[in-house]
Enzyme design. Structure first.
Site, PDB file in Angstrom:
ATOM      1  N   ASP A  90      77.365  42.921 -85.939  1.00  0.00           N
ATOM      2  CA  ASP A  90      77.764  41.948 -86.949  1.00  0.00           C
ATOM      3  C   ASP A  90      78.954  42.516 -87.719  1.00  0.00           C
ATOM      4  O   ASP A  90      79.145  43.733 -87.797  1.00  0.00           O
ATOM      5  CB  ASP A  90      76.622  41.632 -87.920  1.00  0.00           C
ATOM      6  CG  ASP A  90      76.793  40.280 -88.601  1.00  0.00           C
ATOM      7  OD1 ASP A  90      76.029  39.354 -88.270  1.00  0.00           O
ATOM      8  OD2 ASP A  90      77.693  40.155 -89.444  1.00  0.00           O
ATOM      9  N   TYR A 127      84.571  23.487 -86.854  1.00  0.00           N
ATOM     10  CA  TYR A 127      83.425  24.250 -86.355  1.00  0.00           C
ATOM     11  C   TYR A 127      82.922  23.661 -85.037  1.00  0.00           C
ATOM     12  O   TYR A 127      82.724  24.379 -84.051  1.00  0.00           O
ATOM     13  CB  TYR A 127      82.313  24.246 -87.407  1.00  0.00           C
ATOM     14  CG  TYR A 127      80.979  24.735 -86.898  1.00  0.00           C
ATOM     15  CD1 TYR A 127      80.772  26.085 -86.638  1.00  0.00           C
ATOM     16  CD2 TYR A 127      79.931  23.851 -86.681  1.00  0.00           C
ATOM     17  CE1 TYR A 127      79.538  26.531 -86.163  1.00  0.00           C
ATOM     18  CE2 TYR A 127      78.707  24.295 -86.214  1.00  0.00           C
ATOM     19  CZ  TYR A 127      78.524  25.634 -85.959  1.00  0.00           C
ATOM     20  OH  TYR A 127      77.312  26.066 -85.477  1.00  0.00           O
TER      21      TYR A 127
END
Length: 270
Positions: A35, A139
């Site tokens: 991450d 998105y």
């Protein structure tokens, strides 16, 4: 496909990644966590940006498969979506190709087909996975790109992908619309496990939701992988409808899968 042992889980500090960190190991997986933010309670997690190609390739090296959840998970500016969701996903696929990884599970979204009409009445046909891309946001556009990228890497390089058009994955649905789109965390893990272990998937697109009474889309391709959802959002329906009311039939967004994202201008940051 033989059950993979070591999985690279990107987006491990995010909402869905955090849920999967707690559930997927029960299926026998060892998780390598990645991450851009530190992963709480996981000192061995890789903290790097998807834009760092060398770091992505190093993260991929030696794993059996990738569950790619990383990226911006809400609407944002195109520049931010471009770097994280489009260029970042390309970097994951290219690293997987270079390292000989055989399969990726890609977190797509219902917003890749957000402008598609949804079932309005009981008995209407469920939305099929063959629905063409009709993204409702930048998105959603990035998720359409990800699905096309996955198809390209299968056709060109033989890298298999299951693209999962996720609805809303939370511990419980948060509004009335989610009664149709909800994917419980336990069912999400069941679906990812099926996607990782099905014998051959080429590039398969599936919808990701639980066995909801108010379901809008067709789970046939997901079930063909061996996915058997166990949960139903209807357990939360009475409470949510009492608090929020039924969906407004006069709402111009009602007829589209993406709901308000098809009618409201983007407001940043979401």
């Amino acid at each position: 496909m033989a059950a993979p042992r070591t999985i690279l889980l990107t987006g491990a500090a995010g909402g869905l990644g955090t849920l999967m960190r707690g559930i997927l190991p029960r299926y026998g997986y060892e998780l390598r966590l990645f991450d851009v933010r530190p992963v709480e309670g996981a000192p061995d997690a890789i903290t790097a940006d998807l834009g760092d190609r060398a770091a992505v390739r190093e993260a991929v090296r030696g794993v059996d498969a990738v569950v790619h959840l990383a990226g911006i998970s809400v609407e944002s500016t195109f520049d931010k979506i471009l770097r994280a969701n489009i260029e970042g996903t390309y970097n994951v696929y290219e690293a997987a190709r270079e390292e000989g990884i055989g399969r990726i599970v890609f977190a797509s979204s219902n917003h890749a087909v957000g402008f598609a009409p949804r079932p309005l009445r009981e008995g209407d046909p469920l939305l099929p996975v063959e629905t063409r891309h009709r993204p409702d946001t930048f998105y959603g556009l990035s998720k359409s790109f990800g699905e096309d990228l996955a198809q390209f890497y299968w056709d060109k390089h033989g890298l298999e992908t299951v693209s999962v058009r996720i609805g809303s994955c939370f511990a419980e649905p948060r509004d009335v619309r989610m009664l149709s789109l909800w994917l419980s965390p336990e069912d999400a893990a069941r679906l990812f496990h099926a996607a990782l272990t099905a014998e051959r998937v080429d590039h398969t697109v599936v919808y990701g939701s639980s066995a909801n009474t108010r379901l809008w889309w067709d789970l046939t391709t997901a079930r063909a992988l061996g996915y058997e959802p166990q949960d139903d959002s209807e357990a939360y329906a009475e409470k949510l409808i009492a608090e929020q009311g039924e969906l407004d039939p006069q709402d111009p967004a009602l007829g589209r899968l993406g709901g308000k994202f098809t009618t409201e201008p983007p407001i940043w940051p979401y």
